[in-house]
Design an enzyme around this catalytic site. Structure first.
Site, short mmCIF file in Angstrom:
data_model
loop_
_atom_site.label_atom_id
_atom_site.label_comp_id
_atom_site.label_asym_id
_atom_site.label_seq_id
_atom_site.Cartn_x
_atom_site.Cartn_y
_atom_site.Cartn_z
N TYR A 1 0.84 -1.21 0.00
CA TYR A 1 0.00 0.00 0.00
C TYR A 1 0.87 1.26 0.00
O TYR A 1 0.51 2.27 -0.60
CB TYR A 1 -1.00 -0.01 1.17
N GLN B 1 -15.27 3.41 -7.61
CA GLN B 1 -14.67 2.23 -6.97
C GLN B 1 -13.20 2.51 -6.66
O GLN B 1 -12.52 1.70 -6.05
CB GLN B 1 -14.77 1.02 -7.91
N HIS C 1 -15.18 1.94 -2.33
CA HIS C 1 -14.17 1.00 -1.83
C HIS C 1 -13.17 1.67 -0.90
O HIS C 1 -12.08 1.13 -0.67
CB HIS C 1 -13.45 0.33 -3.01
N CYS D 1 -2.21 2.56 15.98
CA CYS D 1 -3.11 3.56 16.52
C CYS D 1 -2.58 3.98 17.90
O CYS D 1 -1.83 3.22 18.53
CB CYS D 1 -4.49 2.91 16.66
N CYS E 1 -4.08 3.80 20.49
CA CYS E 1 -4.56 2.80 21.47
C CYS E 1 -3.68 1.55 21.48
O CYS E 1 -3.89 0.65 22.29
CB CYS E 1 -6.01 2.42 21.17
N SER F 1 -14.50 -2.70 -15.38
CA SER F 1 -14.78 -3.99 -16.01
C SER F 1 -16.17 -4.48 -15.62
O SER F 1 -16.67 -5.44 -16.19
CB SER F 1 -13.72 -5.02 -15.61
P1 OAD Z 1 -10.62 -3.25 -13.59
O1 OAD Z 1 -9.13 -3.27 -13.60
O2 OAD Z 1 -11.31 -4.53 -13.30
O3 OAD Z 1 -11.17 -2.72 -14.98
C1 OAD Z 1 -10.64 -1.57 -15.57
C2 OAD Z 1 -11.46 -1.30 -16.82
O4 OAD Z 1 -11.03 -0.08 -17.37
C3 OAD Z 1 -11.32 -2.35 -17.92
O5 OAD Z 1 -12.62 -2.71 -18.38
C4 OAD Z 1 -10.53 -1.64 -19.01
O6 OAD Z 1 -10.91 -2.04 -20.33
C5 OAD Z 1 -10.91 -0.20 -18.78
N1 OAD Z 1 -9.90 0.80 -19.20
C6 OAD Z 1 -8.56 0.74 -19.11
N2 OAD Z 1 -8.00 1.88 -19.53
C7 OAD Z 1 -9.01 2.70 -19.90
C8 OAD Z 1 -9.09 4.03 -20.43
N3 OAD Z 1 -7.99 4.75 -20.66
N4 OAD Z 1 -10.30 4.54 -20.70
C9 OAD Z 1 -11.44 3.82 -20.48
N5 OAD Z 1 -11.42 2.56 -19.98
C10 OAD Z 1 -10.24 2.00 -19.69
O7 OAD Z 1 -11.03 -2.10 -12.55
P2 OAD Z 1 -12.40 -1.91 -11.76
O8 OAD Z 1 -13.56 -2.22 -12.61
O9 OAD Z 1 -12.32 -0.58 -11.12
O10 OAD Z 1 -11.61 -3.56 -5.73
O11 OAD Z 1 -12.27 -3.01 -10.64
C11 OAD Z 1 -13.24 -3.07 -9.64
C12 OAD Z 1 -12.62 -3.43 -8.33
O12 OAD Z 1 -11.85 -4.61 -8.47
C13 OAD Z 1 -11.62 -2.42 -7.79
O13 OAD Z 1 -12.23 -1.34 -7.13
C14 OAD Z 1 -10.80 -3.24 -6.88
C15 OAD Z 1 -10.59 -4.43 -7.77
O14 OAD Z 1 -10.21 -5.60 -7.19
C16 OAD Z 1 -11.06 -3.73 -4.55
O15 OAD Z 1 -9.86 -3.60 -4.35
C17 OAD Z 1 -12.06 -4.09 -3.50
#
Ligand code: OAD
Length: 265
Positions: free
Chosen positions: A75, A109, A127, A155, A157, A196
């Site tokens: 992180y 997200q 998230h 923390c 604590c 996605s």
């Molecule tokens: P993903 O990495 O699953 O998906 C990213 C999406 O962005 C894909 O569909 C790509 O095609 C698209 N993409 C990439 N570059 C782009 C651009 N320049 N313009 C437009 N689209 C583009 O990411 P998330 O959907 O955010 O959760 O994933 C959801 C969650 O899964 C995240 O919040 C995280 C992850 O595990 C946690 O950590 C709980």
């Protein structure tokens, strides 16, 4: 309905432009893809974070319990990477859109804080946020303005602090989910940008909009599970597509002057 485009050749059906112009309640659901052009990697797809790293060790409560130092090292690296990133034209366009609609919400997200840095105000962080830590004992949160120092942090604590983000297997906060569900079901238009659309419950938000009679407009580099469901699916980079889409929607006269060939048609 889908449309494959470079931003320059973006043709948006006039009825969709009219619906956006008339809308009073609009929301945007964003995912990692919106920050890709800022240099923050996405999770899935080629070069995605979960291809290189084991999410079980880094993004689950069990992984953190087994090795909090390892999770925090990662992180901290992400914080350093995100600190260097700047909001891109997609974040900036969304911040500008907020000034034009009576009700506007960014449902993200992403944990990177780039919407806020771009000037968006009504943001629901589904998230969590990488710039916040949370006490594992009583839930007290502590904001960070630079990458975490000592690892793992504690923390006052005496309990260990964790990143205040949602990990796999954990529920989203009720407050965030209620606000997001309300905005989604009330939206006349929802833009779904750079996700996605496979992680629930966030992926269900556009369905709430559709079921309430709203329009769903997707912007993504590639088709997703949502594409066939969306009223319009635009394939292209968010940082190029959103500014052009917004200029065509909000300032058609200005767009005509800037593109005289279209104006003369
Ligand atoms: P993903 O990495 O699953 O998906 C990213 C999406 O962005 C894909 O569909 C790509 O095609 C698209 N993409 C990439 N570059 C782009 C651009 N320049 N313009 C437009 N689209 C583009 O990411 P998330 O959907 O955010 O959760 O994933 C959801 C969650 O899964 C995240 O919040 C995280 C992850 O595990 C946690 O950590 C709980």
């Amino acid at each position: 309905m889908s449309c494959v485009c470079g931003a320059d050749s973006l043709e948006i059906p006039e009825d969709i432009l009219l619906s956006i112009r008339k809308a009073k309640r609009v929301s945007v659901l964003t995912g990692a893809g919106i920050s890709a052009e800022s240099g923050v990697p996405t999770f899935r797809g080629a070069g995605g974070i979960w291809e290189k790293y084991d999410f079980r060790k880094l993004a689950t409560p069990e992984g953190f319990r087994d090795d909090p130092k390892l999770a925090w090292e990662w992180y901290r690296l992400r914080q350093i990477e995100i600190q260097k990133a700047k909001p891109n034209p997609a974040h900036e366009t969304i911040a500008d859109m907020e000034r034009h609609f009576e009700h506007f919400a960014v449902l993200t997200q992403n944990i990177d804080g780039l919407h806020k840095r771009a000037g968006s105000r009504n943001i629901v962080e589904l998230h969590g946020n990488i710039w916040r830590m949370r006490c594992t004992r009583d839930g007290t949160t502590i904001d960070l303005d630079s990458p975490v120092g000592d690892i793992p942090p504690f923390c006052h604590c005496g309990s260990i602090l964790r990143p205040d983000v949602v990990w796999f297997g954990e529920p989203l906060s009720n407050e965030a989910m209620d606000a997001a569900s309300k905005a989604a079901s009330e939206s006349e238009v929802m833009f779904v940008v750079g996700t996605s659309a496979v992680v629930y419950p966030a992926a269900a938000l556009p369905i709430l909009t559709k079921n309430s009679g709203g329009l769903v407009i997707e912007i993504n580099l590639e088709e997703t599970d949502l594409s066939s469901y969306a009223d319009l699916s635009i394939l292209g980079p968010a940082g190029e597509v959103l500014p052009v889409l917004w200029r065509k929607t909000a300032f058609p006269e200005r767009f005509m002057t800037e593109h005289p060939i279209i104006a003369n048609r």
